[in-house]
Enzyme design. Structure first.
Site, PDB file in Angstrom:
ATOM      1  N   ASP A   1      24.131 -46.540   8.783  1.00 48.50           N
ATOM      2  CA  ASP A   1      24.082 -45.214   9.383  1.00 48.50           C
ATOM      3  C   ASP A   1      25.055 -45.108  10.549  1.00 48.50           C
ATOM      4  OD1 ASP A   1      22.210 -44.309   7.621  1.00 48.50           O
ATOM      5  OD2 ASP A   1      20.510 -44.492   8.994  1.00 48.50           O
TER       6      ASP A   1
ATOM      7  N   ARG B   1      28.912 -42.338   2.827  1.00 46.65           N
ATOM      8  CA  ARG B   1      27.854 -41.328   2.891  1.00 46.65           C
ATOM      9  C   ARG B   1      28.313 -40.259   3.866  1.00 46.65           C
ATOM     10  NH1 ARG B   1      23.240 -40.464   6.589  1.00 46.65           N
ATOM     11  NH2 ARG B   1      21.689 -39.223   5.469  1.00 46.65           N
TER      12      ARG B   1
ATOM     13  N   GLY C   1      26.252 -34.678  10.879  1.00 46.32           N
ATOM     14  CA  GLY C   1      26.164 -35.227  12.226  1.00 46.32           C
ATOM     15  C   GLY C   1      25.142 -34.461  13.035  1.00 46.32           C
TER      16      GLY C   1
ATOM     17  N   THR D   1      23.167 -33.606   2.386  1.00 43.83           N
ATOM     18  CA  THR D   1      23.065 -32.217   2.833  1.00 43.83           C
ATOM     19  C   THR D   1      21.839 -31.562   2.210  1.00 43.83           C
ATOM     20  OG1 THR D   1      24.192 -30.070   2.941  1.00 43.83           O
ATOM     21  CG2 THR D   1      24.559 -31.378   0.956  1.00 43.83           C
ATOM     22  N   HIS D   2      21.264 -30.609   2.975  1.00 45.36           N
ATOM     23  CA  HIS D   2      20.203 -29.756   2.443  1.00 45.36           C
ATOM     24  C   HIS D   2      20.705 -28.327   2.252  1.00 45.36           C
ATOM     25  CE1 HIS D   2      18.212 -32.919   4.938  1.00 45.36           C
ATOM     26  NE2 HIS D   2      17.478 -33.034   3.857  1.00 45.36           N
TER      27      HIS D   2
ATOM     28  N   ARG E   1      12.955 -36.586  18.481  1.00 50.00           N
ATOM     29  CA  ARG E   1      14.391 -36.587  18.732  1.00 50.00           C
ATOM     30  C   ARG E   1      15.149 -35.887  17.613  1.00 50.00           C
ATOM     31  NH1 ARG E   1      13.717 -41.916  20.868  1.00 50.00           N
ATOM     32  NH2 ARG E   1      14.380 -42.781  18.870  1.00 50.00           N
ATOM     33  N   ARG E   2      14.648 -36.011  16.392  1.00 54.10           N
ATOM     34  CA  ARG E   2      15.314 -35.301  15.298  1.00 54.10           C
ATOM     35  C   ARG E   2      15.245 -33.796  15.521  1.00 54.10           C
ATOM     36  NH1 ARG E   2      17.861 -36.093  11.026  1.00 54.10           N
ATOM     37  NH2 ARG E   2      17.615 -38.324  11.240  1.00 54.10           N
TER      38      ARG E   2
END
Length: 329
Positions: free
Chosen positions: A156, A206, A210, A248-249, A310-311
Site C-alpha cells: 500500500d 494498484r 489517494g 475505485t468505487h 481516520r478513513r
C-alpha cells in the site's frame, strides 16, 4: 525513482481550492481526527452493539479467523480478496518484527485453506519510519515466504513522505521475488512518471485516487482533476501494465474502463477491479454478474476504531458516502 511533476496550478486555481474545503468540512475533518484519538469514545465504540452493527459492514472482525471466514464467503461469490491486518505505525523495531511474523502467519493460513487471496501491507507497520534498512529486511522476509507459498503481497501507499521509499522497496522486492504489486496514487503529480517506470520494469500496479491530505505543490486538489488523472493513468495501465488493479468505487470511471477495454480489445482477465469491503455491494454484484474480476480489501484487527475514524477524516465526504451506501446496500 525520480519524481515526475505536473505543471503547478495557476494562482487563480489555488484560490479556488478554498471552495473545495469549506470551513464546515474542515471542522468536520478536525472533529473526526480528534475523535480518532479519544480513548473513552474508543472504549465505548469497541463495546457498543450499535457501533458493532455499523463497523461490521466495513470491517471483517477483530481476529484473523473472522477475516478468513469473510474471505471464504466472498470466494464462494467469485470475489477475490486481500487481507489487511489493521495496526498503528510501529514505535520499535521489535514491533515491526512482530508485525512481519503476524503477516507470515496470515500467509500460511491462507495457503492452508487454499484461498486465492493476497495480503496488503503498509511499510510503516514494518518499520519504515524507524529504519529503512530494517523495513526492507522485514518486507523481504515476508515477500520471500509469500513467493514460496505462491502468494502475492500488495504494498500500500501512505502519505507522500513515504512515496519514494515505498516504491524503491517495492521495486527491489519485485526484482528479487516477482510477487508484489505496488500502489500508486492518482492525485500526485509524480504518478504518471512512476507508472511509466513501473510498467517498463514489469511491476504490477494498484491504482487508487489517494486519501491523504497533500499540499497543492505536489497533488491535485480538485476532485475533477484527480478523476481526470486517474482515467489517464488507468488507460496507460490497461494498455501497458502487467495485471493492474483498478481501485475505485466510481461507476463513471468503471464504465469508462469498460468502454476503453472493449474499444482496444483488452480481455477482462488482464486486469481486476478493487474495492473496499462493504462499501458498494450493489456494484460488487454488478461486476461479478458481468464476468469481471473483483478483489475486495478485507480489513480486520483490534485497531479498527482509529482506522475507521481516520478513513472518514481523510475525506469528510466519506461520511455521507458511507451513509448513502448503507441505504443503497
Amino acid at each position: 525513482m525520480p519524481a515526475s511533476r505536473k505543471p503547478q496550478p495557476k494562482a487563480c486555481e489555488k484560490v479556488g481550492l478554498i471552495s473545495d474545503y469549506p470551513g464546515n468540512v474542515m471542522a468536520l475533518r478536525s472533529l473526526l481526527l480528534y475523535l480518532s484519538r479519544h480513548q473513552r469514545l474508543r472504549r465505548w465504540m469497541e463495546t457498543s452493539p450499535a457501533a458493532a452493527g455499523l463497523t461490521a459492514r466495513f470491517i471483517a472482525g477483530l481476529k484473523l479467523e473472522d477475516a478468513l471466514a469473510v474471505a471464504e464467503r466472498l470466494g464462494r461469490e467469485c470475489i477475490l480478496t486481500s487481507l489487511d491486518h489493521l495496526g498503528e505505525s510501529v514505535t520499535s523495531l521489535e514491533e515491526a518484527e512482530a508485525s512481519r511474523e503476524a503477516y507470515v502467519g496470515i500467509l500460511h493460513r491462507l495457503a492452508g485453506r487454499g484461498l486465492e487471496a493476497t495480503v496488503s501491507i503498509k511499510l510503516t507497520q514494518f518499520g519504515l519510519a524507524l529504519s529503512e534498512e530494517a523495513c526492507r529486511a522485514n518486507v523481504g522476509r515476508l515477500v520471500s515466504e509469500a513467493a514460496r507459498l505462491g502468494k502475492v503481497v500488495e504494498i500500500d501507499m501512505e502519505s507522500s513522505d513515504c512515496t519514494e521509499r515505498t516504491l524503491e522497496i517495492a521495486l527491489a522486492m519485485h526484482q528479487a521475488h516477482g510477487n508484489v504489486r505496488a500502489a500508486v496514487q492518482a492525485y500526485l503529480y509524480r504518478s504518471e512518471g512512476d507508472i511509466e517506470r513501473l510498467c517498463g520494469l514489469g511491476v504490477p500496479v494498484r491504482l487508487c485516487k489517494g486519501a491523504y491530505r497533500e499540499p497543492p505543490a505536489i497533488a491535485y486538489q480538485k476532485k475533477s482533476a484527480v478523476d481526470e488523472n486517474y482515467v489517464r493513468l488507468m488507460k496507460a495501465l490497461l494498455e501497458r501494465g502487467r495485471y493492474p488493479g483498478l481501485a475505485t468505487h466510481d461507476e463513471r470511471i468503471i464504465d469508462e474502463a469498460h468502454r476503453f477495454t472493449r474499444e482496444r480489445g483488452i480481455p477482462p482477465e488482464r486486469y481486476e477491479f478493487q474495492m473496499l469491503y462493504g462499501i458498494r455491494r450493489d456494484l460488487e454484484r454488478r461486476l461479478t454478474r458481468e464476468g469481471y474480476r473483483l478483489r475486495l480489501y478485507v480489513p480486520y484487527g483490534e485497531a479498527w476504531y482509529p482506522y475507521f475514524m481516520r478513513r472518514l477524516a481523510e475525506r469528510p465526504a466519506n461520511v455521507l458516502f458511507l451513509l448513502r451506501n448503507l441505504v443503497r446496500g
